[in-house]
Enzyme design. Structure first.
Site, PDB file in Angstrom:
ATOM      1  N   ASP A   1      14.037  11.096 -22.304  1.00 22.36           N
ATOM      2  CA  ASP A   1      12.940  10.664 -23.193  1.00 22.36           C
ATOM      3  C   ASP A   1      13.506  10.091 -24.491  1.00 22.36           C
ATOM      4  OD1 ASP A   1      10.519  11.007 -21.955  1.00 22.36           O
ATOM      5  OD2 ASP A   1      10.185  13.040 -22.704  1.00 22.36           O
TER       6      ASP A   1
ATOM      7  N   ASN B   1       2.733   1.953 -23.334  1.00 23.70           N
ATOM      8  CA  ASN B   1       2.265   2.997 -22.404  1.00 23.70           C
ATOM      9  C   ASN B   1       0.805   2.780 -22.004  1.00 23.70           C
ATOM     10  OD1 ASN B   1       4.707   4.037 -23.618  1.00 23.70           O
ATOM     11  ND2 ASN B   1       4.202   5.977 -22.667  1.00 23.70           N
TER      12      ASN B   1
ATOM     13  N   LYS C   1      14.064  -3.301 -14.576  1.00 26.59           N
ATOM     14  CA  LYS C   1      13.226  -4.215 -15.370  1.00 26.59           C
ATOM     15  C   LYS C   1      14.110  -5.164 -16.174  1.00 26.59           C
ATOM     16  CE  LYS C   1       9.218  -2.919 -13.996  1.00 26.59           C
ATOM     17  NZ  LYS C   1       8.359  -3.820 -13.201  1.00 26.59           N
TER      18      LYS C   1
ATOM     19  N   SER D   1       8.797  -3.896 -19.201  1.00 25.38           N
ATOM     20  CA  SER D   1       8.529  -2.608 -19.840  1.00 25.38           C
ATOM     21  C   SER D   1       9.257  -2.470 -21.162  1.00 25.38           C
ATOM     22  CB  SER D   1       9.007  -1.524 -18.869  1.00 25.38           C
ATOM     23  OG  SER D   1       9.112  -0.302 -19.528  1.00 25.38           O
TER      24      SER D   1
ATOM     25  N   ASN E   1      14.335  -2.222  -3.890  1.00 23.34           N
ATOM     26  CA  ASN E   1      12.929  -2.617  -3.862  1.00 23.34           C
ATOM     27  C   ASN E   1      12.583  -3.576  -5.009  1.00 23.34           C
ATOM     28  OD1 ASN E   1      10.149  -2.117  -2.731  1.00 23.34           O
ATOM     29  ND2 ASN E   1       9.813  -1.521  -4.852  1.00 23.34           N
TER      30      ASN E   1
ATOM     31  N   PRO F   1      14.787  15.252 -20.191  1.00 26.30           N
ATOM     32  CA  PRO F   1      15.964  14.381 -20.230  1.00 26.30           C
ATOM     33  C   PRO F   1      15.565  12.905 -20.110  1.00 26.30           C
ATOM     34  CG  PRO F   1      16.288  16.174 -18.659  1.00 26.30           C
ATOM     35  CD  PRO F   1      14.859  16.240 -19.100  1.00 26.30           C
TER      36      PRO F   1
ATOM     37  N   TYR G   1      15.149   2.853 -13.127  1.00 26.70           N
ATOM     38  CA  TYR G   1      13.893   2.092 -13.201  1.00 26.70           C
ATOM     39  C   TYR G   1      13.946   1.092 -14.359  1.00 26.70           C
ATOM     40  CZ  TYR G   1       9.283   0.898 -14.851  1.00 26.70           C
ATOM     41  OH  TYR G   1       8.218   0.175 -15.332  1.00 26.70           O
TER      42      TYR G   1
ATOM     43  N   LEU H   1       0.818  -1.220   0.000  1.00 25.56           N
ATOM     44  CA  LEU H   1       0.000   0.000   0.000  1.00 25.56           C
ATOM     45  C   LEU H   1       0.853   1.272   0.000  1.00 25.56           C
ATOM     46  CD1 LEU H   1      -2.811  -1.087   2.525  1.00 25.56           C
ATOM     47  CD2 LEU H   1      -2.890  -1.170   0.034  1.00 25.56           C
TER      48      LEU H   1
END
Ligand code: WQD
Length: 344
Positions: free
Chosen positions: A301, A182, A156, A127, A102, A299, A152, A35
Site C-alpha cells: 500500500d 479509485n 499498466k 491506473s 493476459n 504490504p 498488476y 466473462l
C-alpha cells in the site's frame, strides 16, 4: 450513422458503466468480453438503463486468432475502449505470469487488429498505480512514473509504453490513456454495479459487505501513516463520472481535437480522502454503523495519493461532479439490491 465503438471488458465494472454512457450519448456499442469476471446479466442491466442492448461477443482477446476473426467480422469501427484485463493487485503478486500474459497479450492483439483494420482511435484504461508513492502531491501527468509495487501495476506501465512505442513507430494510431484513481459507487438505480468474484480487496466492497453482516468487521490497514488521522489517503472517484471521462476521450479523438498521438490524463476528483473519512462518509450516507479495528499495514500500500485532474478538466472538458455521499449511497443501494436477489 452513429459511430461504432468496441468496448473490450465491457461487462466489467468500469466497462459496463462506460457502455451505458456511450449508448446514452448515441454511440453504437459492441462489447467484447471473456466473462471471466462478469456475466451476461450485465447486458440486461445496460439494456434496462439505456433501452438498447449492446452488441456482444464472448471472446478471449489473448487468442490472436479469435481477436482477428472478431475484428474482421466488424464493419467500420471508429474507436476501441480497452478495459479487458485482470485487475487484482493481490492476485497479481501470486500469479505474475498470468497477469503479464493476459494484460499484455490482449492489448497487443487488439492494437494489431486496429492497425490492420485501420481503426484509428484507442482509449486505454490505465491506473494511478503507475506513479507509485509520488514525492509531490497532487500528482500531475508529468509526475514521474515509478517502478510499480505489483505486477498488476507494472502491466499498466508496460501497456502505456507499448501504446507509446506503436505511435512512435509511425502507425496511425491515436490514443488517450486514462489513469484512474479509485473508482467507487454504481449507476443509480442499482441495475449494474461492482460484483467482484470471490472475496473483495477494495475498500468500498469490503465496507458494504461488512454493513450487511457478511463480515464481522472492517480491518483498517494501518493507522500509523504520516497522514492527519494515520490512515492512507486516496482519491475516490464516482464510476459514472469516470465512465464519462471515456466518452470525453472518444469525443476528443473522433473529432480530431487531440494534439498528440498519445495523450495521458489523470482521472480523479483532486481531493484526497483517508480510510477513516471514507468510512465515516459511508456511515452517514447509508445511515448504518460499521464495526472496525486497526490492523497492520497492507504490504504494497502507498501512503497517500490524489490527482491533479486539471489537464482532463481543460482538454477533455471533463470534471468529476458527483459528491462522495451520493456515490457511497449508490454503492449501498447496489449492495442491498444484490442481497435481496441472493447474490450476496
Ligand atoms: C484503498 C485503501 C487500503 C481494504 C486500487 C486498485 C488498483 C488501482 C488503484 C486502478 C487502502 C484500505 C482496503 C480493507 C482497508 N486502481 N483498505 N481495509 O489499494 O488504492 O488500489 O486503486 O487500477 O487497482 O485496487 O484501493 O480499495 O484496495 O484500498 O483499510 O479491507 O483502503 O489499505 O489504504 P488501492 P483499495
Amino acid at each position: 450513422m452513429p459511430r461504432k465503438i468496441v468496448v473490450t471488458g465491457g461487462t466489467g465494472y468500469i466497462g459496463s458503466h462506460t457502455a451505458v454512457e456511450l449508448i446514452n450519448r448515441g454511440f453504437n456499442v459492441i462489447i467484447a468480453d471473456d466473462l471471466s469476471n462478469s456475466d451476461t446479466g450485465v447486458l440486461e442491466g445496460i439494456e434496462k438503463i439505456t433501452g438498447i442492448k449492446p452488441g456482444f461477443k464472448k471472446i478471449d482477446l489473448c487468442s490472436k486468432k479469435d481477436t482477428a476473426s472478431f475484428f474482421s467480422g466488424l464493419d467500420r469501427i471508429d474507436a476501441v475502449v480497452h478495459f479487458a484485463a485482470f485487475k487484482s493487485v493481490a492476485e497479481s503478486v501470486e500469479k505474475p505470469l498470468d497477469y503479464y500474459r493476459n494484460n499484455l497479450n490482449s492489448l497487443i492483439n487488439v492494437i494489431d487488429q486496429m492497425v490492420l483494420q485501420g481503426i484509428p482511435n484507442l482509449v486505454f484504461s490505465s491506473s494511478c498505480t503507475v506513479y507509485g508513492q509520488p514525492d509531490i502531491l497532487p500528482v500531475t501527468e508529468k509526475s514521474p512514473v515509478k517502478k510499480a509495487l505489483s505486477p498488476y501495476g507494472n502491466t499498466k506501465r508496460v501497456c502505456e509504453e507499448i501504446i507509446e512505442d506503436v505511435s512512435v513507430s509511425g502507425e496511425s494510431l491515436k490514443s488517450v490513456v486514462l489513469r484512474y484513481f479509485n473508482p467507487i459507487g454504481n449507476h443509480p438505480g442499482a441495475l449494474i454495479g461492482e460484483l467482484p468474484r470471490g472475496k473483495p480487496n477494495n475498500l468500498v466492497p469490503v465496507i458494504t459487505r461488512t454493513a450487511i453482516g457478511k463480515y464481522d468487521e472492517l480491518k483498517v490497514f494501518g493507522n500509523d501513516y504520516g497522514t492527519p488521522d494515520g490512515t492512507c489517503i486516496r482519491d475516490y472517484i464516482n464510476v459514472t463520472d469516470l465512465a464519462r471521462a471515456h466518452v470525453a476521450a472518444i469525443d476528443r479523438l473522433v473529432s480530431g481535437k487531440n494534439e498528440n498521438c498519445v495523450e495521458v490524463y489523470n482521472v480523479g476528483t483532486g481531493k484526497g480522502i483517508s480510510v477513516l473519512e471514507l468510512l465515516k462518509a459511508f456511515e452517514k450516507a447509508a445511515k448504518v454503523s460499521i464495526n472496525y479495528s486497526f490492523a497492520d499495514r497492507r504490504p504494497g500500500d502507498i501512503e497517500k495519493i490524489w490527482a491533479d485532474p486539471s489537464l482532463a478538466n481543460k482538454k477533455l472538458n471533463w470534471k468529476a461532479t458527483t459528491n462522495l455521499e451520493e456515490t457511497l449511497a449508490s454503492a449501498w443501494e447496489w449492495t442491498l439490491n444484490c442481497r435481496e436477489k441472493g447474490i450476496l
